[in-house]
Design an enzyme around this catalytic site. Structure first.
Site, PDB file in Angstrom:
ATOM      1  N   THR A 254      41.130  39.705  -2.722  1.00 40.36           N
ATOM      2  CA  THR A 254      40.062  38.821  -3.259  1.00 40.36           C
ATOM      3  C   THR A 254      38.934  39.133  -3.738  1.00 40.36           C
ATOM      4  O   THR A 254      38.281  38.768  -4.421  1.00 40.36           O
ATOM      5  CB  THR A 254      40.018  37.422  -2.001  1.00 40.36           C
ATOM      6  OG1 THR A 254      41.379  37.259  -1.249  1.00 40.36           O
ATOM      7  CG2 THR A 254      39.340  36.101  -2.587  1.00 40.36           C
ATOM      8  N   ILE A 255      38.274  40.091  -3.041  1.00 38.32           N
ATOM      9  CA  ILE A 255      36.849  40.630  -3.099  1.00 38.32           C
ATOM     10  C   ILE A 255      37.047  41.097  -4.625  1.00 38.32           C
ATOM     11  O   ILE A 255      35.978  40.819  -5.394  1.00 38.32           O
ATOM     12  CB  ILE A 255      36.694  41.686  -2.081  1.00 38.32           C
ATOM     13  CG1 ILE A 255      36.373  41.136  -0.558  1.00 38.32           C
ATOM     14  CG2 ILE A 255      35.515  42.530  -2.517  1.00 38.32           C
ATOM     15  CD1 ILE A 255      36.247  42.003   0.245  1.00 38.32           C
TER      16      ILE A 255
ATOM     17  N   LYS B 144      44.290  33.396  -3.125  1.00 36.18           N
ATOM     18  CA  LYS B 144      44.325  32.324  -2.013  1.00 36.18           C
ATOM     19  C   LYS B 144      43.984  31.010  -2.565  1.00 36.18           C
ATOM     20  O   LYS B 144      43.009  30.221  -2.345  1.00 36.18           O
ATOM     21  CB  LYS B 144      43.153  32.510  -1.013  1.00 36.18           C
ATOM     22  CG  LYS B 144      43.503  33.899  -0.021  1.00 36.18           C
ATOM     23  CD  LYS B 144      42.389  34.279   0.827  1.00 36.18           C
ATOM     24  CE  LYS B 144      42.837  35.406   1.791  1.00 36.18           C
ATOM     25  NZ  LYS B 144      42.325  36.602   1.075  1.00 36.18           N
TER      26      LYS B 144
ATOM     27  N   ASP C 186      43.162  25.068  -5.231  1.00 36.22           N
ATOM     28  CA  ASP C 186      43.106  23.980  -6.050  1.00 36.22           C
ATOM     29  C   ASP C 186      43.039  24.320  -7.526  1.00 36.22           C
ATOM     30  O   ASP C 186      43.302  25.760  -7.635  1.00 36.22           O
ATOM     31  CB  ASP C 186      41.682  23.174  -6.025  1.00 36.22           C
ATOM     32  CG  ASP C 186      41.965  21.615  -6.481  1.00 36.22           C
ATOM     33  OD1 ASP C 186      42.769  21.503  -7.098  1.00 36.22           O
ATOM     34  OD2 ASP C 186      40.865  20.879  -6.219  1.00 36.22           O
ATOM     35  N   ALA C 187      43.192  23.559  -8.534  1.00 36.80           N
ATOM     36  CA  ALA C 187      43.527  24.261  -9.941  1.00 36.80           C
ATOM     37  C   ALA C 187      44.615  25.241 -10.183  1.00 36.80           C
ATOM     38  O   ALA C 187      44.566  26.300 -10.788  1.00 36.80           O
ATOM     39  CB  ALA C 187      42.209  24.621 -10.282  1.00 36.80           C
TER      40      ALA C 187
ATOM     41  N   LEU D  19      45.009  28.790 -12.372  1.00 37.86           N
ATOM     42  CA  LEU D  19      44.645  30.037 -11.736  1.00 37.86           C
ATOM     43  C   LEU D  19      46.048  30.809 -11.691  1.00 37.86           C
ATOM     44  O   LEU D  19      45.849  32.224 -11.853  1.00 37.86           O
ATOM     45  CB  LEU D  19      44.219  29.675 -10.148  1.00 37.86           C
ATOM     46  CG  LEU D  19      42.865  29.244 -10.206  1.00 37.86           C
ATOM     47  CD1 LEU D  19      42.349  28.797  -8.961  1.00 37.86           C
ATOM     48  CD2 LEU D  19      41.797  30.479 -10.949  1.00 37.86           C
TER      49      LEU D  19
ATOM     50  N   GLU E  68      49.341  31.926   1.629  1.00 34.22           N
ATOM     51  CA  GLU E  68      48.771  32.642   2.582  1.00 34.22           C
ATOM     52  C   GLU E  68      48.303  31.694   3.956  1.00 34.22           C
ATOM     53  O   GLU E  68      47.695  30.528   3.617  1.00 34.22           O
ATOM     54  CB  GLU E  68      46.937  32.532   2.084  1.00 34.22           C
ATOM     55  CG  GLU E  68      47.108  33.801   1.134  1.00 34.22           C
ATOM     56  CD  GLU E  68      46.609  35.160   1.636  1.00 34.22           C
ATOM     57  OE1 GLU E  68      46.342  35.348   3.128  1.00 34.22           O
ATOM     58  OE2 GLU E  68      46.423  36.134   0.888  1.00 34.22           O
TER      59      GLU E  68
ATOM     60  N   HIS F 174      48.676  36.820   8.685  1.00 36.17           N
ATOM     61  CA  HIS F 174      47.537  37.688   9.305  1.00 36.17           C
ATOM     62  C   HIS F 174      47.597  37.622  10.666  1.00 36.17           C
ATOM     63  O   HIS F 174      47.876  36.471  11.416  1.00 36.17           O
ATOM     64  CB  HIS F 174      46.257  37.082   8.596  1.00 36.17           C
ATOM     65  CG  HIS F 174      46.170  36.860   7.352  1.00 36.17           C
ATOM     66  ND1 HIS F 174      45.117  37.923   6.579  1.00 36.17           N
ATOM     67  CD2 HIS F 174      46.779  36.319   6.318  1.00 36.17           C
ATOM     68  CE1 HIS F 174      45.276  37.688   5.272  1.00 36.17           C
ATOM     69  NE2 HIS F 174      46.222  36.609   5.324  1.00 36.17           N
TER      70      HIS F 174
ATOM     71  N   ARG G  23      42.814  36.004  13.990  1.00 32.15           N
ATOM     72  CA  ARG G  23      41.332  36.381  14.306  1.00 32.15           C
ATOM     73  C   ARG G  23      41.113  36.387  15.642  1.00 32.15           C
ATOM     74  O   ARG G  23      40.220  37.087  16.139  1.00 32.15           O
ATOM     75  CB  ARG G  23      40.395  35.325  13.564  1.00 32.15           C
ATOM     76  CG  ARG G  23      39.993  35.768  12.137  1.00 32.15           C
ATOM     77  CD  ARG G  23      39.379  36.941  11.926  1.00 32.15           C
ATOM     78  NE  ARG G  23      37.985  37.185  12.308  1.00 32.15           N
ATOM     79  CZ  ARG G  23      36.975  37.207  11.836  1.00 32.15           C
ATOM     80  NH1 ARG G  23      36.691  36.992  10.701  1.00 32.15           N
ATOM     81  NH2 ARG G  23      35.877  37.367  12.471  1.00 32.15           N
TER      82      ARG G  23
END
Lengths: 214, 214
Positions: free
Chosen positions: B36-37, B64, B67-68, B72, B112, B136, B139
């Site tokens: 993403t970065i 990730k 929307d849209a 994308l 994701e 993932h 966290r």
């Protein structure tokens, strides 16, 4: 209550089209949003270009950050954004990391209300000093062809009561603004309507309704 | 069960650094991820450049998407990605729109898993033909300094039982791979470990463990 702002979302896939769409109405706008599409299409360079062309507007970068929040927030704010959006689906510590970077850069975090977020989440965001969220008309309402449901309005009122200012979006038209007069509104966000041939008169209608109810 | 793939996430803020980090281990990789970065830093141009340099790898664009999704997804796949990631927080119809575009382009959608997703959500994704998700390490586990919790493993098993193949990420090391031997694993995702001076030997260790358990 403070007066709601008028925000235009730029969601073109290239900067030229985005600039064309905003140029006619820029004077009527308070906030210019680099939408997710434009941010991915052209990278944060798009934020830098919008900042350069519009030095006095509030600029938002709609990244909907879900992870890696410190780096992404810094990327957006360094490029010239004032506000950056973070997904409600991000872990609370991910949101806290974004908030910390935003504080260091005099920026602000806006929570994008997607997914199964709860009012408990919203209180946790507010407790860490986040005062802005973005409320989208529900996809279900959109798909059903209705504008704003009682459920949407009730959720907005509860967020507002927690202390969160809302930026409201999703096919919003000036005639709907009265619906939100009891709610803390940060901005009304429109895109295609403001980009249309009637963009200037639509922007004026937004401001007229804002003046009437706030 | 098919053999898990080895995936490297490129999360630099510029393409040169990203290319430097991947070049030594590229031959050991099955999947290269434009993180993403990098995708925000340099736009989807970064996907096109990775595709150009690595024509035979599977390329993922980690957008990730929330929307849209149609626009994308098309942006990522047109730039050369094979897979694109969509947030679990996206509305089910937003996910369906991404899936439709992916089908038209022979691409795949990966969900994701962030936010308060449910197994009911997961079954709905699977029912529309989505067979991949990214898991993932929580966290909370990361913050507590523990590797993989029983809760993580139990959730992975349940997703696997629904029929969803998982790409697993979050400080994963070769010595952990045995933990996942009962799970449908699509890929193991590493970033910094593979970019380090020991990147090649770490990649070899991943493949050795994969060969041992699958």
């Amino acid at each position: 209550m403070t007066k709601p702002l008028l925000q235009m979302a730029l969601d073109a896939t290239d900067l030229d089209t985005a600039f064309q769409s905003v140029s006619r109405v820029a004077e009527q706008l308070d906030v210019i949003e680099v939408g997710t599409i434009l941010a991915f299409a052209d990278g944060v360079n798009s934020v830098a270009k919008v900042r350069e062309k519009y030095p006095n507007h509030i600029v938002v970068c709609d990244m909907k950050i879900t992870d890696a929040s410190a780096i992404l927030t810094k990327l957006a704010l360094d490029a010239g954004a004032n506000w950056v959006t973070v997904s409600a689906a991000a872990h609370i510590e991910t949101i806290r990391a974004a908030k910390k970077v935003a504080d260091q850069h005099q920026g602000e975090i806006q929570i994008e209300l997607y997914g199964h977020w709860t009012f408990e989440d919203a209180r946790a965001w507010y407790d860490m000093g986040i005062t802005q969220a973005i409320y989208h008309r529900s996809r279900d309402a959109e798909l059903a062809g209705v504008s704003w449901t009682d459920d949407d309005l009730s959720k907005m009122q509860q967020l507002s009561d927690i202390g969160i200012e809302l930026s409201i979006t999703g096919g919003i038209v000036p005639a709907d603004l009265y619906l939100f007069k009891q709610i803390k509104v940060k901005s009304f966000i429109a895109g295609r309507a403001l980009a249309s041939d009637e963009g200037v008169s639509i922007a004026e209608a937004f401001h007229r309704e804002i003046a009437k109810f706030w």
